[in-house]
Enzyme design. Sequence first.
Site, PDB file in Angstrom:
ATOM      1  CE  LYS A 253      -4.060   1.993   2.475  1.00 49.10           C
ATOM      2  NZ  LYS A 253      -4.928   1.637   3.589  1.00 49.10           N
TER       3      LYS A 253
ATOM      4  CB  SER B 222      -8.029   3.213   2.438  1.00 50.22           C
ATOM      5  OG  SER B 222      -6.983   3.166   3.353  1.00 50.22           O
TER       6      SER B 222
ATOM      7  CB  SER C 193      -8.589   1.010   5.806  1.00 53.41           C
ATOM      8  OG  SER C 193      -9.380   1.928   5.538  1.00 53.41           O
TER       9      SER C 193
END
Lengths: 481, 96, 481
Positions: free
Chosen positions: C76, C151, C175
């Site tokens: 990420k 996210s 997330s």
Amino acid sequence: MREERYEAVMGLEVHVQLSTKSKIFCGCSTKFGAEANTKTCPVCLGLPGALPVLNREVLHRAIKVGLALDCRTAKMMKFDRKNYFYPDLPKDFQISQYDLPLAANGRLGILTDGKERTVRIKRVHLEEDAGKLIHMEDEDASLVDFNRTGMPLLEIVSEPDISSPEEAYDYLTQLKTILKYLEVSDCNMEEGSLRCDANISIRPKGQVELGVKTELKNMNTFKGVKNALQYEIKRQGEVLDEGGTIKQETRLWDEAKGRTSPMRTKEEAFDYRYFPEPDLVPFIIDKELVESIRKGLPELPRRRLERFIEDYKLPPAAASLLVNEKEVADYFEDAAGIYKKDAKVVANWITGDIQGELNKRSLSIKELGIKPNDLADMIKMIDEGSITGKIAKGLLADMVETKMNPRKIVESKGLLQIKDKGELDKILYEVIKANPKPVIDYKNGKVNVLTFLVGQVMKATKGKANPKMVNDLLRERMDKL
Amino acid sequence: MKKNIDVDYIANLARIKLEKKESSDFSSQLGDIISFVEKLNKVDTKDTPPTTHPLPLMNVFREDKVKESLPAEKALSNAPDKKYSFFKVPKVIEEA
Amino acid sequence: MPEDFYRFTAHEIKRFISNDETTPVEVTASISDRIEEVNSRVNAIISFDRNDVKEELRRTKDKRAGKLFGIPVAVKDNICIEGRQVTCGSRILKGFRPPYDATVIEKLKKEGAILLGRANMDEFAFGSSCETSSYGPTNNPWDFDRIPGGSSGGSAAAVAAGEATMALGSDTGGSIRQPASLCGVVGLKPTYGRVSRYGLIAFASSLDQIGPITKDVRDCALLLNVIAGYDPKDSTSVDMKVPDYSKSLVNDVKGIKIGIPREYFIEGIDREVKESVINSVKLLERLGAKYEEVSLPHTEYAVGTYYIIAPAEASSNLARFDGVQYGLRKPGNLIDMYKNTRSVGFGSEVKRRIILGTYVLSSGYYDAYYLKALGVRTKIKEDFDKIFKDFDCIITPTAPTAAFKIGEKVDDPISMYLSDIFTIPANLAGIPGISIPCGFTKGDLPIGLQILAKPFNEETLLRVAYTFEKNSKLCGRRPNL
């Protein structure tokens, strides 16, 4: 007189850099004077993703200071974030302590103009230092060095118990002395390891409520603090006398111009949005830790002063001079331990000639290089009559220069006292021969010319003669004339 | 009841400049959000200690050991502006 | 031997490599080809460079014994890798290359993982839809018109689409779990403190955790084994032995007691989602588990609590993006530089949350909002503590609906915030949670089921998830691209 109409109320905020090896939340070195931005890492640079971890030694030293200031150590403390934007603050928040400081409710005793007073300590808390800004002269820019960022700082806040600039000065001196005794900080104002801000307000005598206070910054010496406060009392008094009101503001001290002026105000009121630092956990300070630190506390200056007066029979003034600096007091005790005959003599040498050398050369007693043993030897040589007191004074300077034992110096330079009467007689004869008029005066009853003649003999022997012996011998010789 | 929030004061604290439209949109949206979170007042927390950390961790330390720092070139490698081995920023006004 | 390695799980690829049936070169070639083939449509990977792949292959050559040797992992865009750009999907960090590795990255490197491709995300992880990235939205591989969740939408979509064999995400309010659910993959948020946060660019420090997003439960255990553990650089990581999670992969739930919280099956939840989860629980019951309805009475306050605490911490964590040290800088005097940089650099949602967070911490509001939320947080935690006295785990839907349309909720923050309603409580309480696929809607969109357990009981999550996966026959279904 204005001074009689108003009284001043002052409080001091002192920031002390703790002299641990590494910074408060990371392993970067705390060494002063490194090239810009060479003592940084992701943590103290506040790089995204980096996290703080508390240096254990920082906490221990802070507890030590709290105890020495008679504070109550918190059972639980935590860190908070103080949020504000500033280029020397890499995260744009400072890790500090807000509602649960490390220690609180302490006190510090001071002696001003012979009067004892107690200044209460409001709180002692830990925080991280910010970086250093350098303002460019040829350009509309500032330069940032983050080496200082994350240095461990202890903020010591006094209650507004200080009523004169002299007291403020004594408070700072006494605080510094204690910190030096604790060996927790270098307390070097020039290097910024000790910094002081002041709050001051004045009010008409007899009025209970406090006046509006100003905050003074940018004082770089203890004297500067005193001068700034003196200036500010006068300034505030003049404002009130003219029917004006004091504005609550931060003012900067200008040492060169000898005045304070308002700092250009930031555009908003301070709203620091303190909240608990989620990246650090709370700290429980248990009794055992506090007690073990308490046991390890050194003898503090107050107690030592009493002991010096009692054990060494020193006059209070001399004892006070000695204890003010731990190194000096230690030195005294070492030397007095070797020269056991009379501690007062040792104290006199230290507070007199040695202190003079220290001041002249701006050195610490360790740097001066006269070992306690050497000082004791020198004093013994005077007692033994091997050297005169006058020679000793010069000898001290030689000891500083050569770092040698006084006996060796005396031997190599031939400074030993002339004790041989025959040798001295020859010199006396020469002096009497060269000074017929004083001799006649003496014979005519002007006894005080003897002093002059003694002086001539001392001059001729380069101080190596014993003045008393010279005096006696001279009298003897001339009476026979 | 919808709260009126002084978005401009808050934006200034946060060092964010808002366009007029943004400011009024935010003001309205934040008002909604704040009204929404106000239902927390229905919970009695008088005798409840606050949770700042999800786990009851305490007393985490590092020892006082010096570790190697970054070389200045690395520390400054992302600097938008620099001079010598300093970060350079617009003038900070702090003199009197 | 297959060549389409992108279809396989990490444990399958590991077997191929250890049997010398293939090499990391072939595996990464397959994944690289896949990225080039599908990423223009999915936009899960925001930076990919074949030269990086070569470099990674060189770096991992001698890591054959590593647990992830030759396995391509997407990271990420908020986890620091030394020397590689990390932006949190934001313009403000454009070009920022951190000089250090996050602890999880050190661990991945040590185990021979191939770090290729940065995964897209909502800007600074503020979002549930992966629509706010400065790199544009990520599309759900099951339906390009829909969001992948957020996210960590890029991480989940990349694994679902075969652009990475496994991925790291971060979870502050769901997330990891919510996008895993919406993309039909497995996502685990570890117990707060189980995995080091050092090097994870913080959103909300007291809620953030890094965790695995994988194709199946076995891979999840494999990746968790690598990243879990105490880190002396993270004060909030826990010094506790890490079990071997692969030992939890047993096909057996006999005697497991499951709580089904009634507050998670009320209004707003999609009928298909509800049915799918209930059927899944019934399957587990047939396999020997027991379930019972329970109550978590403060559930309805979780979103409100979260939207005070998370933005408050974020407003402070994101202050450092100020143009001084790294990233974007816009011109102006000091204050204008700050404001211009942050106004241009941050997107709308980021500004909205910073302002919300600044507001709840600001003078006069702290007690009413922030302190209040911390109190309610305690209540929510206590709800879980009570249930876990009698139950091994809790099962809920991961999200109230399957993937919604891109753009559907961007202008309605509250409805967007409510899409995390089932995942937020676990972050507030610090407990671990996993999302696994449990069915599909009629429109062929994945549905996820969330399992929660008490702190440091990831083993229970993996055991129940593994048993369900083995018996539900859902695993292995991938989108057609």
